[in-house]
Scaffold this active site. Structure first.
Site, PDB file in Angstrom:
ATOM      1  N   CYS A 108      60.280 -62.166  71.983  1.00  0.00           N
ATOM      2  CA  CYS A 108      60.412 -63.277  72.928  1.00  0.00           C
ATOM      3  C   CYS A 108      59.001 -63.618  73.358  1.00  0.00           C
ATOM      4  O   CYS A 108      58.399 -62.892  74.139  1.00  0.00           O
ATOM      5  CB  CYS A 108      61.278 -62.878  74.118  1.00  0.00           C
ATOM      6  SG  CYS A 108      61.237 -64.094  75.452  1.00  0.00           S
ATOM      7  N   CYS A 111      58.638 -64.833  77.265  1.00  0.00           N
ATOM      8  CA  CYS A 111      59.090 -63.992  78.378  1.00  0.00           C
ATOM      9  C   CYS A 111      59.221 -62.588  77.791  1.00  0.00           C
ATOM     10  O   CYS A 111      58.270 -62.108  77.165  1.00  0.00           O
ATOM     11  CB  CYS A 111      60.411 -64.601  78.856  1.00  0.00           C
ATOM     12  SG  CYS A 111      61.169 -63.861  80.276  1.00  0.00           S
ATOM     13  N   SER A 112      60.337 -61.921  77.954  1.00  0.00           N
ATOM     14  CA  SER A 112      60.548 -60.639  77.280  1.00  0.00           C
ATOM     15  C   SER A 112      62.036 -60.462  77.032  1.00  0.00           C
ATOM     16  O   SER A 112      62.580 -59.375  77.196  1.00  0.00           O
ATOM     17  CB  SER A 112      60.038 -59.476  78.131  1.00  0.00           C
ATOM     18  OG  SER A 112      58.697 -59.678  78.491  1.00  0.00           O
ATOM     19  N   CYS A 113      62.707 -61.545  76.655  1.00  0.00           N
ATOM     20  CA  CYS A 113      64.170 -61.523  76.518  1.00  0.00           C
ATOM     21  C   CYS A 113      64.581 -60.500  75.471  1.00  0.00           C
ATOM     22  O   CYS A 113      63.920 -60.349  74.444  1.00  0.00           O
ATOM     23  CB  CYS A 113      64.668 -62.906  76.146  1.00  0.00           C
ATOM     24  SG  CYS A 113      64.263 -64.111  77.426  1.00  0.00           S
TER      25      CYS A 113
END
Lengths: 210, 219
Positions: A108, A111-113
């Site tokens: 991601c 973000c850090s999905c």
């Protein structure tokens, strides 16, 4: 502690963060906006119950049950829910099958999905600026850093989780494990393999004797 | 918005550092911050993170960002004041063994867990005719809105092929005041590495991005 910080400035930042967190929790509790046991329960859930073991069950079942595998690839959300894994950051799941000619890897960049219900919370490296910036541009170099050298004949597909769809890799079942049961396969499946940065290895005893 | 969070393709962040047997939370406060995520940040959590000063963003750990935007968001919304916060910080600094007050509500925990297990999908069961078919050649629009958007810079203006269709889904972008976010067809689009990165692209690689229809034009 994350490895890159050891300076006293960083230690001060941690102390400050701990104090600010206490202050925020105190205010939210006082104002009736949150309860202590909800926070306790969330921490407990993600520390103890929700982690890559869930994903490993999905993978091992897919390897041993062709009908399940088909359902998993057609509708990841429903097939994963069959095993009881639903939750935040997993409302729309898509499962990506590795084959002898195609390898998938998930990131991601914005973000850090990450698919929490089946993998738990992401490791720090997945959230790092290095991984987020690099794997879309130089996946082969990144995978080599993880110890996996992929021949150019294998196509690499990088999945940037930019919407609310969450991705999981269905890794290839390692050679030599044909006679293993679902329960025996499960412990072989690692978090990193389901992100797509590691291969699933057969147990040492089953690997070719060298 | 074109902020530091949109990192895909950037150089300069060095090797990827990994930690063996990493704990879920490195410090107890990180778990508490995560556990407080249920109280929403007015205006959107991710957009708040994206609006952080870029230097602050880069210097903050993952949960420091969460803590910062949650606190700032609640202050901006008038739910907390900076004075109240400073007052509690001073108290806990002077009383290192003190803990926040406790409130318990087992019924609320059960309701919370039930909600957690059945998250709301963005998928909407309405019929909108998708403008594109699987296999269509498309181009990501070259757009640079100041609001929240899920179209990374590295793909804007690039051509790809529609690989699959994910139904009709709500869009998360921040739209101008008065414009409702209408659900849209969502596609998975394949971009060849060479299209994205030019001659420096690695061989036999592609990137897949999820694209709401308004991000795309025919190519």
């Amino acid at each position: 502690m994350p490895h890159e910080h050891h300076g006293s400035e960083h230690i001060q930042a941690e102390i400050d963060a701990a104090l600010r967190t206490k202050a925020l929790e105190a205010l939210l509790v006082e104002k009736g906006l949150i309860t202590t046991d909800v926070i306790d329960e969330i921490v407990r859930l993600y520390e103890q119950d929700i982690g890559p073991l869930n994903g490993a069950k999905v993978v091992a079942k897919a390897w041993t049950d062709p009908a399940y595998k088909q359902r998993l690839l057609e509708d990841g959300t429903a097939a994963i829910a069959e095993l009881g894994f639903t939750g935040s950051q997993g409302a729309e799941m898509v499962v990506l099958e590795d084959t002898p000619t195609v390898h998938n890897v998930v990131v991601c960049t914005l973000c850090s999905c990450y698919p929490w219900p089946i993998l738990g919370l992401p490791p720090t490296w997945y959230k790092s600026f290095a991984y987020r910036s690099r794997v879309v541009r130089e996946p082969r170099v990144v995978l080599r850093e993880f110890g996996w050298e992929l021949p150019e004949s294998i196509e690499i597909r990088v999945w940037d989780s930019n919407s609310e769809v969450r991705y999981m890799v269905l890794p290839e079942r390692p050679a030599g494990t044909e006679h293993l049961s679902e329960g025996e396969l499960m412990p072989l499946v690692t978090r990193d393999a389901m992100i797509g940065v590691a291969k699933v290895e057969a147990p040492q005893a089953l690997q070719g004797g060298e | 918005m074109n902020s530091i969070h949109d990192m895909g393709g950037m150089h300069g962040f060095g090797p990827i550092k990994r930690e063996e047997n990493e704990p879920v939370f490195h410090h107890a406060w990180e778990g508490r911050v995560f556990g407080m995520a249920g109280t929403p940040v007015p205006g959107g959590f991710r957009y708040a993170i994206e609006r952080m000063d870029p230097v602050h963003y880069l210097a903050s750990s993952y949960y420091e960002k969460w803590l910062f935007v949650k606190t700032q968001g609640l202050i901006e919304a008038g739910i907390l004041t900076q004075e109240q916060l400073d007052d509690r910080i001073t108290y806990f600094r002077n009383n290192p063994n003190a803990t926040p007050p406790q409130r318990h509500d087992p019924e609320l925990v059960q309701r919370f867990l039930a909600d957690l297990r059945s998250p709301e999908s963005l998928r909407r069961e309405i019929s909108i005719e998708p403008a594109f078919d699987i296999g269509d050649s498309v181009k990501a629009r070259n757009m640079h809105p100041v609001g929240h958007i899920r179209l990374p810079r590295y793909a804007r203006g690039r051509r790809g092929l529609v690989a699959s269709f994910y139904g009709i889904q709500d869009i998360n972008d921040t739209l101008p005041p008065g414009v409702d976010a209408q659900p849209q067809p969502l596609y998975s689009v394949r971009f060849e590495a060479r299209e994205l990165w030019g001659p420096s692209a690695e061989p036999n690689c592609a990137v897949y991005l999820d694209m709401w229809e308004s991000y795309l034009e025919p190519a």
